[in-house]
Design a protein around this motif. Structure first.
Motif, PDB file in Angstrom:
ATOM      1  N   GLU A 149       0.846  -1.209   0.000  1.00 48.50           N
ATOM      2  CA  GLU A 149       0.000   0.000   0.000  1.00 48.50           C
ATOM      3  C   GLU A 149       0.878   1.256   0.000  1.00 48.50           C
ATOM      4  OE1 GLU A 149      -3.409  -0.385   2.519  1.00 48.50           O
ATOM      5  OE2 GLU A 149      -3.980   1.700   2.308  1.00 48.50           O
ATOM      6  N   ASN A 199      -1.369   0.999  13.396  1.00 53.22           N
ATOM      7  CA  ASN A 199      -2.051  -0.138  12.758  1.00 53.22           C
ATOM      8  C   ASN A 199      -1.685  -0.314  11.286  1.00 53.22           C
ATOM      9  OD1 ASN A 199      -3.568   2.105  11.942  1.00 53.22           O
ATOM     10  ND2 ASN A 199      -5.464   0.925  11.838  1.00 53.22           N
ATOM     11  N   PHE A 200      -1.339   0.787  10.624  1.00 54.42           N
ATOM     12  CA  PHE A 200      -0.747   0.697   9.275  1.00 54.42           C
ATOM     13  C   PHE A 200       0.584   1.436   9.345  1.00 54.42           C
ATOM     14  CE2 PHE A 200      -4.720  -1.021   8.137  1.00 54.42           C
ATOM     15  CZ  PHE A 200      -4.488  -1.753   6.982  1.00 54.42           C
ATOM     16  N   ILE A 241       0.276   4.359   6.446  1.00 53.75           N
ATOM     17  CA  ILE A 241      -0.282   5.667   6.808  1.00 53.75           C
ATOM     18  C   ILE A 241       0.796   6.761   6.833  1.00 53.75           C
ATOM     19  CG2 ILE A 241      -1.571   6.976   8.557  1.00 53.75           C
ATOM     20  CD1 ILE A 241      -3.325   4.497   8.962  1.00 53.75           C
ATOM     21  N   TRP A 298       1.047   7.651   3.224  1.00 55.82           N
ATOM     22  CA  TRP A 298      -0.101   8.421   2.732  1.00 55.82           C
ATOM     23  C   TRP A 298       0.132   9.900   2.975  1.00 55.82           C
ATOM     24  CZ3 TRP A 298      -5.432   6.219   4.806  1.00 55.82           C
ATOM     25  CH2 TRP A 298      -5.648   4.932   4.291  1.00 55.82           C
ATOM     26  N   ARG A 313      -8.282  -2.220  12.463  1.00 58.17           N
ATOM     27  CA  ARG A 313      -8.308  -1.233  11.378  1.00 58.17           C
ATOM     28  C   ARG A 313      -9.421  -0.245  11.690  1.00 58.17           C
ATOM     29  NH1 ARG A 313      -7.192  -3.640   5.378  1.00 58.17           N
ATOM     30  NH2 ARG A 313      -6.118  -5.542   5.975  1.00 58.17           N
ATOM     31  N   CYS A 314      -9.218   1.004  11.293  1.00 60.95           N
ATOM     32  CA  CYS A 314     -10.319   1.974  11.421  1.00 60.95           C
ATOM     33  C   CYS A 314     -11.500   1.499  10.613  1.00 60.95           C
ATOM     34  CB  CYS A 314      -9.916   3.331  10.878  1.00 60.95           C
ATOM     35  SG  CYS A 314      -8.382   3.908  11.484  1.00 60.95           S
ATOM     36  N   THR A 315     -11.218   0.707   9.572  1.00 53.34           N
ATOM     37  CA  THR A 315     -12.260   0.243   8.669  1.00 53.34           C
ATOM     38  C   THR A 315     -12.796  -1.145   9.054  1.00 53.34           C
ATOM     39  OG1 THR A 315     -10.457  -0.606   7.318  1.00 53.34           O
ATOM     40  CG2 THR A 315     -11.424   1.497   6.620  1.00 53.34           C
ATOM     41  N   TYR A 347     -19.091  -0.314   0.469  1.00 50.12           N
ATOM     42  CA  TYR A 347     -18.746  -1.468  -0.370  1.00 50.12           C
ATOM     43  C   TYR A 347     -20.017  -2.245  -0.684  1.00 50.12           C
ATOM     44  CZ  TYR A 347     -13.767  -1.061   0.946  1.00 50.12           C
ATOM     45  OH  TYR A 347     -12.479  -0.653   1.133  1.00 50.12           O
ATOM     46  N   ILE A 374     -13.179  -3.416   4.707  1.00 54.40           N
ATOM     47  CA  ILE A 374     -11.754  -3.072   4.677  1.00 54.40           C
ATOM     48  C   ILE A 374     -11.207  -3.231   3.259  1.00 54.40           C
ATOM     49  CG2 ILE A 374     -11.467  -3.788   7.063  1.00 54.40           C
ATOM     50  CD1 ILE A 374      -9.986  -6.262   6.142  1.00 54.40           C
ATOM     51  N   GLY A 375     -10.072  -2.606   3.017  1.00 57.41           N
ATOM     52  CA  GLY A 375      -9.388  -2.848   1.750  1.00 57.41           C
ATOM     53  C   GLY A 375      -9.508  -1.727   0.738  1.00 57.41           C
ATOM     54  N   ALA A 376      -9.544  -0.483   1.214  1.00 58.59           N
ATOM     55  CA  ALA A 376      -9.623   0.662   0.300  1.00 58.59           C
ATOM     56  C   ALA A 376      -8.362   0.754  -0.561  1.00 58.59           C
ATOM     57  CB  ALA A 376      -9.809   1.938   1.097  1.00 58.59           C
ATOM     58  N   PHE A 425     -10.207   8.580   0.861  1.00 58.81           N
ATOM     59  CA  PHE A 425     -10.407   7.755   2.054  1.00 58.81           C
ATOM     60  C   PHE A 425     -10.733   8.684   3.216  1.00 58.81           C
ATOM     61  CE2 PHE A 425      -9.049   5.775   5.953  1.00 58.81           C
ATOM     62  CZ  PHE A 425      -9.399   4.434   5.805  1.00 58.81           C
TER      63      PHE A 425
END
Ligand code: UN1
Length: 495
Positions: free
Chosen positions: A108, A154-155, A159, A162, A285-287, A438, A444-446, A452
């Motif tokens: 990612e 978490n990422f 992140i 990003w 995950r936030c998601t 979704y 999850i999985g954007a 986002f």
């Protein structure tokens, strides 16, 4: 006592260094509790130096052509690609997500850096007609200045990237303050930009406590914008402090993301989706899918399928590619999730899990059983973000009931519906209060080329990733070019 692990310094003005008398902290492997690396607990004085370096580097970086800045990003992406296996392993060892996801985190990062490198040749403005003759109107994008990026664990590579890649391509300079428990992952990120030749001061790295150095960064008047991903309470604090300085504060906060599962859904497909959404990254995950809103007609059948499937789902060593779920990321995480599990046991029906795993490898780390509660809508476990492998299942009678339950929470990041009815799927796109919806896929999985972010308490309206990221990290300048060679008055002279 001398540290058993490698010691890392701060990266300020293009140099790694350890301030004299610095205190240190260690990062820990959550699967084994072994120390991984040692970092500096930076002080307010270190933040001051980092911000000063970023400010000094800004004029030259701002005037570097954006495609040139893109070249640097491409080199960084290439270096990260070359060491994907190694950095993916570090992600798994330091944060605990299973190795496939550790590698995914790095992928990612690579995807996003490459995407942003391309933005260096776009970064489009607008041309707009004038109401007057011989006058030309356009917009250009300009950098904001020094940006503070405060990132979660978490990422731990994605992140930071990003934020860093979007900020740098836009011509800003950056001070990164990563989550303390995944500082080595962040250091690997910094290293690829360093090796790619980022000029001194353009990217700086400080490690330590949010309460001390995070606060100092947000309050520093030279910092023009803050990009923060983390919990709601910390986010609110960042927002309020940033507001004092009239800064742009970008917040990515929590979620309580629903999957609505309708009676006409492809149940085997939904099964894999719910499993991945709820227990992927140990639910951190936030998601993450933290609510399964299940139609009464398939309630018993689907819950039975979930139970059978979980019998074949392994929790264990995250470096083993066969493992379904690794540990949670830290002792603090484990404690908080177990507290929520206790709350759930009082207010809901425990369907499965609900405990700390013990024996063998489990005794060395922070392993929790994948946990499912059957609950009424409105309980704490179905409303508050747990950020762990805990799924709340809520029975609903129809689509409208499902949407009502899905929307009746404080957050609005991701959402999903499983249905074969195309009309209902499109209605859900319209009806669900979330930044992401979704259809027939988990929450999850954007992908990095799309915006986002979320609504309600998930943030304050901004979006990361996609072209939205450029909007976050730039100022729009409006330009009027009058080539009539006379004074023309808008609103007054317009024919
Ligand atoms: C997060 O949990 O903060 O959409 C980010 C996803 C990932 C990013 C999650 N691509 O699940």
């Amino acid at each position: 006592m001398a540290s058993q692990v490698e010691e890392f310094g701060l990266f300020i003005d293009g140099k790694w260094g350890t301030p004299t008398g610095a205190k240190r902290f260690e990062t820990i492997n959550p699967a084994t509790r072994e120390p991984i690396a040692s970092f500096v607990a930076a002080t307010v004085a270190d933040v001051d130096r980092a911000v000063a370096a970023a400010q000094a580097a800004f004029p030259a970086w701002r005037s570097t052509p954006a495609p040139k800045r893109g070249d640097l990003l491409l080199t960084a992406a290439r270096l990260l690609k070359e060491r994907k296996a190694q950095v993916g392993r570090i992600v798994t060892r330091e944060m605990g997500k299973v190795i496939g996801e550790g590698l995914g985190d790095v992928q990612e990062s690579i995807d996003f850096i490459e995407y942003m490198a391309g933005e260096g040749r776009r970064m489009f403005g607008e041309t707009v007609p004038s109401e007057l003759r011989r006058k030309f109107c356009l917009t250009v994008r300009q950098p904001k200045g020094v940006i503070a990026c405060i990132t979660p664990w978490n990422f731990p590579t994605a992140i930071p990237n990003w934020k860093i890649a979007a900020a740098l391509i836009s011509g800003n300079t950056v001070v990164l303050k990563p989550a303390s428990n995944t500082a080595l992952c962040a250091r690997e990120v910094i290293r690829v930009y360093e090796e790619a030749g980022v000029p001194p001061g353009v990217l700086n790295f400080v490690t330590g406590s949010g309460a001390v150095i995070g606060k100092a960064l947000v309050e520093d008047p030279r910092v023009r914008a803050v990009s923060f991903t983390g919990g709601v309470d910390a986010g609110r604090d960042v927002y309020v402090r940033g507001a004092q300085g009239l800064k742009m504060v970008h917040l990515e906060l929590g979620g309580k993301n629903p999957v609505i599962l309708m009676e006409d859904a492809d149940l085997p497909l939904a099964l894999e989706g719910v499993l991945f959404g709820a227990f992927g990254t140990s639910g951190q995950r936030c998601t993450a899918t933290s609510r399964l809103i299940l139609h009464e007609k398939v309630y018993d059948e689907f819950l039975g399928m979930l139970t059978d499937r979980l019998d074949r789902f392994t929790v264990g060593d995250p470096l083993d590619p066969k493992t379904g779920m690794g540990p949670v990321a830290s002792a603090d995480q484990e404690k908080k999730i177990l507290e929520y599990i206790e709350v759930g046991k009082k207010e809901a029906k425990l369907h499965r899990g609900g405990e700390k795993l013990t024996g063998g490898v489990y005794d060395r780390g922070y392993f929790l059983a994948p946990t499912i509660f059957e609950t009424q809508h409105g309980t704490r476990i179905s409303q508050e973000e747990i950020f762990g492998p805990v799924l709340s299942v809520i029975r609903v009678k129809d689509y409208d009931d499902g949407v009502r339950v899905a929307n009746d929470v404080a957050y609005g990041l991701s959402s999903s519906i499983y249905t074969r009815d195309v009309n209902r799927a499109f209605r859900a796109i319209e009806d669900l209060e979330a930044g992401i919806t979704y259809i027939n896929a988990p929450t999850i999985g954007a992908e990095v080329q799309l915006p986002f972010g979320g609504v309600k308490n998930t943030g304050n309206g901004g979006r990361e990733a996609g072209t939205a990221a450029i909007e976050e990290f730039t100022e729009v300048k409006t330009v009027f070019v009058d080539f009539s060679a006379k004074l023309q008055k808008a609103q007054i002279d317009a024919e």
